[in-house]
Design a protein around this motif. Structure first.
Motif, short mmCIF file in Angstrom:
data_model
loop_
_atom_site.label_atom_id
_atom_site.label_comp_id
_atom_site.label_asym_id
_atom_site.label_seq_id
_atom_site.Cartn_x
_atom_site.Cartn_y
_atom_site.Cartn_z
N SER A 1 60.20 33.88 72.29
CA SER A 1 60.55 33.85 73.54
C SER A 1 60.29 35.39 73.80
N GLY A 2 60.70 36.21 72.97
CA GLY A 2 60.64 37.64 73.40
C GLY A 2 60.57 38.53 72.13
N ILE A 3 60.19 39.74 72.07
CA ILE A 3 59.94 40.61 71.03
C ILE A 3 60.77 42.02 71.35
N ILE A 4 61.51 42.45 70.62
CA ILE A 4 62.02 43.83 70.79
C ILE A 4 61.60 44.81 70.00
N TYR A 5 61.14 45.82 70.45
CA TYR A 5 60.88 46.86 69.32
C TYR A 5 61.67 48.21 69.81
N THR A 6 62.35 48.58 68.73
CA THR A 6 63.25 49.52 68.75
C THR A 6 62.92 51.02 68.32
N HIS A 7 63.12 51.98 69.21
CA HIS A 7 62.78 53.40 68.97
C HIS A 7 63.84 54.23 68.88
N ARG A 8 64.00 55.25 68.40
CA ARG A 8 65.31 56.11 68.21
C ARG A 8 64.96 57.14 69.40
N ILE A 9 65.87 57.51 70.35
CA ILE A 9 65.51 58.32 71.30
C ILE A 9 66.00 59.76 70.87
N THR A 10 66.71 59.97 69.66
CA THR A 10 67.11 61.15 69.06
C THR A 10 65.90 61.68 68.34
N ASP A 11 64.63 61.03 68.17
CA ASP A 11 63.36 61.67 67.29
C ASP A 11 63.13 62.55 68.53
N ASN A 12 62.75 63.92 68.01
CA ASN A 12 62.08 64.71 68.83
C ASN A 12 60.76 65.07 68.79
N ARG A 13 59.91 64.17 67.86
CA ARG A 13 58.72 64.00 67.98
C ARG A 13 58.26 62.65 67.22
N MET A 14 56.64 62.28 67.41
CA MET A 14 56.49 61.01 66.95
C MET A 14 56.01 61.25 65.55
N SER A 15 56.54 60.88 64.50
CA SER A 15 56.10 61.24 63.17
C SER A 15 55.04 60.14 62.81
N GLY A 16 54.50 60.77 61.63
CA GLY A 16 53.15 59.71 61.41
C GLY A 16 53.65 58.10 61.18
N SER A 17 54.98 58.12 60.31
CA SER A 17 55.38 56.85 59.95
C SER A 17 55.78 56.00 61.25
N VAL A 18 56.38 56.57 62.37
CA VAL A 18 56.66 55.99 63.62
C VAL A 18 55.53 55.53 64.50
N SER A 19 54.50 56.54 64.13
CA SER A 19 53.29 56.16 65.12
C SER A 19 52.41 54.87 64.45
N LYS A 20 52.64 54.84 63.03
CA LYS A 20 51.87 53.83 62.32
C LYS A 20 52.80 52.52 62.64
N ASN A 21 53.77 52.44 62.58
CA ASN A 21 54.77 51.38 62.89
C ASN A 21 54.18 50.73 64.37
N LEU A 22 54.37 51.73 65.29
CA LEU A 22 53.88 51.37 66.53
C LEU A 22 52.54 50.63 66.87
N ASP A 23 51.42 51.40 65.97
CA ASP A 23 50.24 50.88 66.09
C ASP A 23 49.89 49.54 65.36
N LEU A 24 50.90 49.20 64.10
CA LEU A 24 50.79 47.82 63.81
C LEU A 24 51.43 46.84 64.49
#
Length: 251
Positions: A83-106
């Motif tokens: 019914s819905g998909i929730i994607y979580t992201h830390r607002i405390t991250d001061n940059r988009m790290s490689g691992s976070v960017s990879k997660n988002l891409d996948l």
């Protein structure tokens, strides 16, 4: 879904009013497999699903994708859609790290454009943000850059206040729209009868692996050349043999 440590398990705990597992607040990955939680409300039964992040401490991204894919395929074959998909992201991250960017891409390749309107991009850990103005600026950067493809396809951003009320408001928002859709990975695995390594997400993961492998080879080659200039033939020979090793990977 979302990167390891982005607050997925905490979000589910707030929904189910469960006490946070101490392991979930540590540095190591907590959710090792797919976890389902059922909650009965006056509006009916909700089933929440907590998934491991693609940057898991103990398991490879390939294993994580396979775990998620098998669960999605099994549900789709049982005529159950999300019914819905929730994607979580830390607002405390001061940059988009490689691992976070990879997660988002996948994540984007797994969902596909058609299911994007059922996606909420949820920022977490606002109670840990030192400057609300900087945090708001980060949201603007995410919406205008990294999240832009998903938002243009219909995804929306929501702020999680780390309370049970906020969690349920987000759930009401994500399930209150149009009829549930299958995600792209489900359609590819079941309807198109593709193997996991033939899917959009599988191909992206293989490309990431090949890029990493090439970077490792380039680094070894550079070290080998430096060893030669330092007149260390044994080290140079070992590095050349390492660089020449063949690597195989299947999803």
């Amino acid at each position: 879904m979302g990167p390891t440590g982005s607050g997925k398990s905490n979000f589910v705990n707030k929904l189910t009013r469960s006490k946070e597992d101490k392991a979930a607040s540590g540095l190591k990955s907590h959710t090792q497999g797919i976890r389902e939680f059922s909650v009965d409300t006056s509006k009916g039964r909700y089933v929440f699903v907590d998934t491991p992040g693609f940057d898991d401490t103990y398991r490879s991204d390939r294993d994580i994708l396979r775990t998620i894919a098998e669960w999605l395929e099994r549900k789709y074959r049982g005529n159950i859609k999300l019914s819905g998909i929730i994607y979580t992201h830390r607002i405390t991250d001061n940059r988009m790290s490689g691992s976070v960017s990879k997660n988002l891409d996948l994540f984007g390749r797994l969902c596909g454009n058609k299911a994007a309107e059922h996606v909420l991009l949820v920022t977490t850990m606002w109670d840990r943000a030192r400057d609300p103005n900087i945090a708001a600026s980060r949201v603007a950067q995410l919406e205008g850059n990294f999240w832009k493809p998903l938002i243009e396809a219909g995804a929306r951003h929501r702020k999680f206040e780390n309370t049970t009320e906020s969690a349920w408001d987000i759930v009401s928002d994500v399930v209150g729209g149009t009829e549930a859709e299958a995600v792209l990975l489900q359609e590819e695995l079941v309807d198109a009868e593709r193997k996991l390594n033939e899917t959009t997400a599988g191909k992206a993961l293989y490309t990431q692996f090949q890029r990493l492998l090439q970077e490792q080879k380039d680094a070894i080659k550079k070290l080998s050349e430096e060893a030669k200039t330092q007149q260390d033939p044994a080290l140079a020979r070992d590095l050349q043999e390492t660089a020449g090793c063949k690597h195989y990977s299947s999803i």
